[in-house]
Scaffold this active site. Structure first.
Site, mmCIF file in Angstrom:
data_model
loop_
_atom_site.group_PDB
_atom_site.id
_atom_site.type_symbol
_atom_site.label_atom_id
_atom_site.label_comp_id
_atom_site.label_asym_id
_atom_site.label_seq_id
_atom_site.Cartn_x
_atom_site.Cartn_y
_atom_site.Cartn_z
ATOM 1 C CD GLU A 52 2.833 3.269 4.762
ATOM 2 O OE1 GLU A 52 3.282 2.283 4.127
ATOM 3 O OE2 GLU A 52 2.339 4.262 4.228
ATOM 4 C CB CYS B 93 3.212 1.172 0.699
ATOM 5 S SG CYS B 93 1.965 2.258 1.410
ATOM 6 C CD GLU C 6 6.674 -2.337 -1.823
ATOM 7 O OE1 GLU C 6 5.613 -1.819 -1.443
ATOM 8 O OE2 GLU C 6 7.779 -2.077 -1.299
ATOM 9 C CE LYS D 185 14.917 12.733 1.662
ATOM 10 N NZ LYS D 185 14.637 12.771 0.192
#
Length: 496
Positions: free
Chosen positions: A266, A300, A397, A190
């Site tokens: 991850e 990330c 983050e 996806k």
């Protein structure tokens, strides 16, 4: 393929190209039954096109296609043939590198030159690397007793589900596809609903390369619908996911509630870069700068916390600001652009919100901090100093071009600050002392530690996180373990 699948889009340079808007299932582009999703150009804030999304029945069709292909065809294909097909796919990507990079720049907003020379180029190298592994995935013979023969087989899992993020569309897909295919799995991926265009161009190349129908299926949709259908599907043996920690938890729940899928996650990060007084400060500033501002801060592993030894803070800032001032913001298709727009209005607003929050928390806004221009989701590279590690801009983050800088007195203090985080994806240290480099590298609770550099990747080097940054490894030989399962066979020798 029909004309209604293909839509003509145009870049800022006037270049026209046709893009697929249908789902790619069983080697054909087919309309989806879910709602259409508009893909937005983050540079202009205008609609590029609308793509079809997958509902539960479309996910079923894609998974069934891969399941049938795996059972009847793909698992029986010789490993060397798998390698040949993967290499052929890499050849086609090389041929169409410019088109793939154009699509990445168009719906993601990253600089075309960066997409072409880094993302697509590295992805091609990754496919070639894993193509070489396809016929080298071996078990072992184990000497047990004289009358028995024992060996192991490293077998593919079957159907792998993958959900990829919007920040590196082709590269993150590659990190899943390449080892999964080399190990003999079929895969249903996806895309992010924000950046589907390059993935469908890639699907076109999969078919041209000659992969059997069902080996690769690519669909689009929202995470809470299409992603949920995929991660809950009982014929999916594994989910590979790159994205937020929150979504990672939901995928874990879906796995436990369905068929206990193997997982590889991850997830988020808040990586610390430690700059020691004995470091080459210009080199440290150069690499620390790239560590946070590469890809507009939308990585990330971004080194969004910089810890500088007190005695050299002022000098480090001089070097760091010098490189920051050199950043060229603008149209992704301009040759000298380094930073394009953020991915979306939602992300744009979130980042500006964190910049406002940082000032309210008491951090000093040292550079940047504003919208750039009046069109597109552009934000100036932003530097905060006088930060405390308890501040939200140091703990959460942000996923944008915002760096928070603090100071430390001793190496032990720096390590303590760096490890005071829910995340553990990466970290870095800049020093001329090898003992310091080894001490910090060993003590940081992170999956990757860079020394005197940052954000350097290679397809042969594993990558993955500690703590709430997830588990499992991408890239390198280690990645093959994520896409295989070990079977033990014991044979009793008769007649001895």
């Amino acid at each position: 393929m029909t004309e209604s699948d293909l839509v003509t889009v145009r870049t800022s340079t006037g270049k026209e190209l046709k893009v697929h808007t249908y789902l790619f299932i069983n080697n054909e582009f087919v309309p989806g039954k879910g709602p259409k999703i508009e893909t937005i150009n983050p540079t202009t804030e205008e609609v590029i096109c609308a793509v079809h999304s997958a509902d539960a029945s479309d996910v079923d069709a894609a998974v069934e296609s891969s399941h049938v292909c795996f059972e009847k065809t793909w698992r029986k294909v010789a490993p060397s043939e798998r390698g040949r097909l993967i290499n052929k796919l890499a050849d086609l990507m090389e041929r169409d590198k410019d088109e793939l990079a154009t699509l990445e720049a168009l719906d993601n907003g990253k600089a075309f030159t960066v997409a072409r020379d880094i993302d697509i180029t590295d992805s091609i190298a990754c496919y070639r690397y894993f193509a070489g592994w396809a016929d080298k995935i071996h078990g072992k013979t184990i000497d047990t007793t004289f009358d028995k023969w024992c060996y192991t087989r490293h077998e593919p899992l079957g159907v792998v589900g993958a959900v990829i993020p919007w920040n590196y569309p082709i590269m993150m897909a590659t990190w899943k596809f390449a080892p999964a295919l080399a190990a003999g799995n079929c895969i249903v991926m996806k895309t992010s609903e924000l950046t589907p265009l390059s993935a469908y161009k890639f699907a076109e190349l999969v078919k041209e390369a000659g992969f059997p129908a069902g080996v690769v299926n690519i669909i689009t949709g929202y995470g809470y619908t299409t992603g949920s259908f995929l991660s809950s599907h009982k014929k999916v043996s594994k989910m590979a996911f790159t994205g937020s920690t929150l979504t990672g938890r939901k995928i874990m729940e879906a796995s436990s509630g369905s068929n206990l899928k193997k997982l590889q996650l991850e997830l988020g990060g808040k990586s610390a870069q430690i700059v020691c007084a004995d470091a080459d400060l210009d080199n440290a500033a150069l690499h620390a700068h790239g560590g946070i501002f590469n890809n507009h801060g939308q990585s990330c592993n971004a080194g969004s916390r910089i810890l500088v030894q007190e005695s050299v803070l002022d000098l480090f800032l001089q070097h760091f600001v010098k490189y920051t001032k050199d950043i060229k913001l603008g149209d992704p298709f301009a040759e000298d652009t380094f930073q394009g727009p953020q991915i979306s209005k939602a992300q744009f607003d979130k980042i500006l919100g964190y910049i406002e929050l940082g000032q309210k928390e008491g951090a000093t806004l040292y550079y940047g901090g504003k919208r750039y221009g009046d069109k597109g989701y552009f934000i100036e590279p932003t530097i905060f100093i006088n930060c405390k590690n308890s501040m939200r801009i140091m703990q959460e983050e942000i996923f944008g071009p915002v760096v928070a800088i603090t100071t430390f007195k001793t190496i032990d203090e720096a390590i303590e600050i760096a490890n005071d985080s829910d995340y553990g994806l990466a970290g870095g240290v800049y020093t001329s002392n090898i003992d310091t480099a080894i001490k910090v590298s060993n003590e940081l609770k992170a999956g990757t530690v860079w020394v005197n550099c940052f954000d350097i990747f290679d397809q042969s080097t594993p990558f993955g996180g500690y703590k709430q940054s997830g588990f499992g490894k991408e890239l390198g030989k280690y990645a093959l373990q994520e896409y295989t399962q070990v079977k033990v066979v014991k044979i009793q020798r008769l007649g001895l």
